[in-house]
Design a protein around this motif. Sequence first.
Motif, PDB file in Angstrom:
ATOM      1  N   MET A 122       0.834  -1.205   0.000  1.00 29.08           N
ATOM      2  CA  MET A 122       0.000   0.000   0.000  1.00 29.08           C
ATOM      3  C   MET A 122       0.869   1.256   0.000  1.00 29.08           C
ATOM      4  SD  MET A 122      -2.821  -1.276   2.761  1.00 29.08           S
ATOM      5  CE  MET A 122      -3.344  -2.995   2.714  1.00 29.08           C
ATOM      6  N   ILE A 123       1.909   1.273   0.812  1.00 27.13           N
ATOM      7  CA  ILE A 123       2.815   2.421   0.863  1.00 27.13           C
ATOM      8  C   ILE A 123       3.483   2.621  -0.499  1.00 27.13           C
ATOM      9  CG2 ILE A 123       4.999   3.250   1.846  1.00 27.13           C
ATOM     10  CD1 ILE A 123       4.125   2.025   4.523  1.00 27.13           C
ATOM     11  N   GLN A 124       3.902   1.524  -1.123  1.00 29.23           N
ATOM     12  CA  GLN A 124       4.541   1.631  -2.437  1.00 29.23           C
ATOM     13  C   GLN A 124       3.590   2.225  -3.473  1.00 29.23           C
ATOM     14  OE1 GLN A 124       5.777  -2.443  -3.042  1.00 29.23           O
ATOM     15  NE2 GLN A 124       7.743  -2.159  -1.970  1.00 29.23           N
ATOM     16  N   MET A 125       2.331   1.809  -3.449  1.00 27.69           N
ATOM     17  CA  MET A 125       1.369   2.349  -4.403  1.00 27.69           C
ATOM     18  C   MET A 125       1.118   3.838  -4.139  1.00 27.69           C
ATOM     19  SD  MET A 125      -2.468   1.022  -5.403  1.00 27.69           S
ATOM     20  CE  MET A 125      -1.876  -0.270  -6.496  1.00 27.69           C
ATOM     21  N   ILE A 126       1.017   4.202  -2.885  1.00 28.85           N
ATOM     22  CA  ILE A 126       0.799   5.617  -2.543  1.00 28.85           C
ATOM     23  C   ILE A 126       1.984   6.458  -2.991  1.00 28.85           C
ATOM     24  CG2 ILE A 126       0.485   7.249  -0.638  1.00 28.85           C
ATOM     25  CD1 ILE A 126      -0.941   4.920   0.885  1.00 28.85           C
ATOM     26  N   GLN A 127       3.193   5.941  -2.803  1.00 32.41           N
ATOM     27  CA  GLN A 127       4.384   6.672  -3.259  1.00 32.41           C
ATOM     28  C   GLN A 127       4.353   6.881  -4.770  1.00 32.41           C
ATOM     29  OE1 GLN A 127       7.319   3.984  -1.315  1.00 32.41           O
ATOM     30  NE2 GLN A 127       8.243   5.857  -0.471  1.00 32.41           N
ATOM     31  N   THR A 128       3.934   5.842  -5.509  1.00 30.93           N
ATOM     32  CA  THR A 128       3.818   5.958  -6.967  1.00 30.93           C
ATOM     33  C   THR A 128       2.837   7.057  -7.345  1.00 30.93           C
ATOM     34  OG1 THR A 128       4.347   3.619  -7.281  1.00 30.93           O
ATOM     35  CG2 THR A 128       3.190   4.714  -9.078  1.00 30.93           C
ATOM     36  N   LEU A 129       1.698   7.088  -6.665  1.00 32.61           N
ATOM     37  CA  LEU A 129       0.681   8.102  -6.945  1.00 32.61           C
ATOM     38  C   LEU A 129       1.177   9.507  -6.610  1.00 32.61           C
ATOM     39  CD1 LEU A 129      -2.417   6.156  -5.573  1.00 32.61           C
ATOM     40  CD2 LEU A 129      -2.040   6.783  -7.965  1.00 32.61           C
ATOM     41  N   GLU A 130       1.906   9.608  -5.508  1.00 31.79           N
ATOM     42  CA  GLU A 130       2.423  10.912  -5.096  1.00 31.79           C
ATOM     43  C   GLU A 130       3.453  11.432  -6.106  1.00 31.79           C
ATOM     44  OE1 GLU A 130       3.980  12.989  -0.957  1.00 31.79           O
ATOM     45  OE2 GLU A 130       4.526  10.912  -1.372  1.00 31.79           O
ATOM     46  N   LYS A 131       4.352  10.547  -6.534  1.00 28.11           N
ATOM     47  CA  LYS A 131       5.391  10.953  -7.486  1.00 28.11           C
ATOM     48  C   LYS A 131       4.813  11.357  -8.837  1.00 28.11           C
ATOM     49  CE  LYS A 131       9.013   8.060  -5.421  1.00 28.11           C
ATOM     50  NZ  LYS A 131       9.809   6.806  -5.566  1.00 28.11           N
ATOM     51  N   SER A 132       3.668  10.750  -9.185  1.00 23.81           N
ATOM     52  CA  SER A 132       3.051  11.036 -10.483  1.00 23.81           C
ATOM     53  C   SER A 132       2.097  12.225 -10.433  1.00 23.81           C
ATOM     54  CB  SER A 132       2.287   9.804 -10.986  1.00 23.81           C
ATOM     55  OG  SER A 132       3.151   8.684 -11.075  1.00 23.81           O
ATOM     56  N   GLY A 133       1.942  12.829  -9.274  1.00 20.98           N
ATOM     57  CA  GLY A 133       1.076  13.998  -9.150  1.00 20.98           C
ATOM     58  C   GLY A 133      -0.382  13.695  -8.891  1.00 20.98           C
ATOM     59  N   TYR A 134      -0.701  12.422  -8.633  1.00 20.19           N
ATOM     60  CA  TYR A 134      -2.085  12.047  -8.343  1.00 20.19           C
ATOM     61  C   TYR A 134      -2.416  12.145  -6.854  1.00 20.19           C
ATOM     62  CZ  TYR A 134      -2.308  10.122 -13.072  1.00 20.19           C
ATOM     63  OH  TYR A 134      -2.293   9.966 -14.435  1.00 20.19           O
ATOM     64  N   ALA A 135      -1.432  12.344  -6.031  1.00 16.94           N
ATOM     65  CA  ALA A 135      -1.653  12.404  -4.590  1.00 16.94           C
ATOM     66  C   ALA A 135      -0.804  13.520  -3.993  1.00 16.94           C
ATOM     67  CB  ALA A 135      -1.316  11.069  -3.941  1.00 16.94           C
ATOM     68  N   TYR A 136      -1.220  14.003  -2.842  1.00 17.32           N
ATOM     69  CA  TYR A 136      -0.494  15.093  -2.182  1.00 17.32           C
ATOM     70  C   TYR A 136      -0.538  14.913  -0.667  1.00 17.32           C
ATOM     71  CZ  TYR A 136      -5.238  16.942  -1.535  1.00 17.32           C
ATOM     72  OH  TYR A 136      -6.556  17.092  -1.198  1.00 17.32           O
ATOM     73  N   GLU A 137       0.449  15.494  -0.020  1.00 12.17           N
ATOM     74  CA  GLU A 137       0.574  15.405   1.426  1.00 12.17           C
ATOM     75  C   GLU A 137       0.026  16.683   2.061  1.00 12.17           C
ATOM     76  OE1 GLU A 137       4.043  14.571   4.833  1.00 12.17           O
ATOM     77  OE2 GLU A 137       4.543  14.600   2.675  1.00 12.17           O
ATOM     78  N   THR A 138      -0.689  16.527   3.189  1.00 11.03           N
ATOM     79  CA  THR A 138      -1.225  17.673   3.912  1.00 11.03           C
ATOM     80  C   THR A 138      -0.339  17.985   5.117  1.00 11.03           C
ATOM     81  OG1 THR A 138      -2.657  16.190   5.201  1.00 11.03           O
ATOM     82  CG2 THR A 138      -3.589  17.182   3.202  1.00 11.03           C
ATOM     83  N   LYS A 139      -0.670  19.067   5.812  1.00  5.60           N
ATOM     84  CA  LYS A 139       0.157  19.521   6.920  1.00  5.60           C
ATOM     85  C   LYS A 139       0.266  18.479   8.037  1.00  5.60           C
ATOM     86  CE  LYS A 139      -0.549  24.486   6.279  1.00  5.60           C
ATOM     87  NZ  LYS A 139      -1.102  25.731   6.871  1.00  5.60           N
ATOM     88  N   ASP A 140      -0.789  17.673   8.197  1.00  8.79           N
ATOM     89  CA  ASP A 140      -0.740  16.658   9.265  1.00  8.79           C
ATOM     90  C   ASP A 140      -0.055  15.382   8.800  1.00  8.79           C
ATOM     91  OD1 ASP A 140      -2.625  15.496   7.621  1.00  8.79           O
ATOM     92  OD2 ASP A 140      -4.010  14.980   9.247  1.00  8.79           O
ATOM     93  N   HIS A 141       0.460  15.381   7.551  1.00  4.32           N
ATOM     94  CA  HIS A 141       1.185  14.245   6.951  1.00  4.32           C
ATOM     95  C   HIS A 141       0.275  13.088   6.534  1.00  4.32           C
ATOM     96  CE1 HIS A 141       4.786  16.376   7.986  1.00  4.32           C
ATOM     97  NE2 HIS A 141       4.475  16.368   9.266  1.00  4.32           N
ATOM     98  N   SER A 142      -1.000  13.421   6.285  1.00  7.94           N
ATOM     99  CA  SER A 142      -1.877  12.475   5.605  1.00  7.94           C
ATOM    100  C   SER A 142      -1.665  12.635   4.102  1.00  7.94           C
ATOM    101  CB  SER A 142      -3.349  12.739   5.941  1.00  7.94           C
ATOM    102  OG  SER A 142      -3.626  12.461   7.306  1.00  7.94           O
TER     103      SER A 142
END
Length: 462
Positions: A122-142
């Motif tokens: 799950m972490i690996q998939m989220i990292q892929t999404l974040e690197k591709s611009g499909y996901a973003y981190e908020t101030k609370d680190h969600s």
Amino acid sequence: MSIRFYNTINRKKVKFEPITPGKVKLYTCGPTVYDTAHIGNFRTFLFEDLLKRFLIFKGYEVYHVMNITDVDDKTIKRANTEEMTINELTLRYTEEFMNDIKSLKILPADKYPRATEHIVEMIQMIQTLEKSGYAYETKDHSIYFRLDSYDSYGQLTKIDLTKQRATERIINDEYSKDNPQDFALWKAWNDEDGKVFWESPWGRGRPGWHIECSAMSIKYLGNHFDIHCGGVDNIFPHHENEIAQSVSATKGLFVNYWMHSEYLHIQGDKMSKTLGNYHKISDLISEGFTAEEIRFTLLSAHYRSKLNFSLNQNQEARTAIQRITDLQQRLFELKASAQTESSIPDEFEEFVAALDDDLDTPKAFAVFFGWIRSMNNFLDRGECMPNQINGGLEFIEKFDDLFAIIPEMVIVPQEVYVLIEKREKARLKQDWKTADKIRNLLHKEGWLVEDSPSGPKVKPKK
């Protein structure tokens, strides 16, 4: 006739063509193990069991994965309420679920992946999404999925994002119908989570519900597979979000056929834990239902039709199952003198055609029980040929391979048949005293004798 399934994403029946000829990869959303699954859940699980049995019947090799959701908002809340660890809670209800599916004769999945055992994926998939611009981190680190980055969002639920207000973020796994919002992929730890957390590149936290199924289905079935099932309540937001994050992460196709079963209703309302109007499998057993009667009741309606349930339906199911077993017994008793070849009835082709048409169980049942009525008439007139007797037994066997609603056949000992024959001779002589004596002896030995126009029938006492 080719198989046609109703594909939710197309909103119509379409021809079924697996990705790999002869093989089907199937993913079904399993239970969230924070409580005992109710029969509304099991309506979906039994529909999926029928689907799997039918695909096997049609000659496909089926590889089936059903996930176990053992970490989400509900499991954490329940564990805190019960003052137990989340592992203790989920293991208890996972075991209950496994016992229930076994008792209901549901074919086991090839894999039952638990969400807590796949955090790395799950972490690996989220990292892929974040690197591709499909996901973003908020101030609370969600971490959230950026809805406006995925142009095809809404293809399953037919939501038009251009007509929606600007999306907001939502931390909860489930939210109001048809209200698309940026959804959580990773939830930063907070006090309410207690000891439930995993270390990640963004700090302590836990996965969102939607990312769990994407990561586990792709791990075991690959980026692109054949069928994904669930209840209609999974369509939005769960399955819609699954599609968005999976396609965005892999840059390719995800699932070809989406199949969903309708709600089970009780007294006109959807059965749910929230409303408190639900029954567990153990409740039905205590009310006198057998596993076969539960299967008959939940499978007799079309999976895409709402089903109203009441406790008095066990009598209807019992009567229907008895009709099958009575004919099976009649044919079995005649089989000893029958030839080895068999001639499966013409109705069998119509029966299969009904199931080819999006698992039309009401039509398939109508064909099957119509055949039972005709077969009994033939037997009463003594017009059944030996090959028809064997063919009839074959039809019943194939029917049960699909629906599994026939109790295990009781083999009546030869000495019981000897007593029944003596009793019948006594009755013909109007020697009622001897006939009653033999009936009482059989009853004492655990057998009931019922007289019918076609002769005496014997069955074990319950």
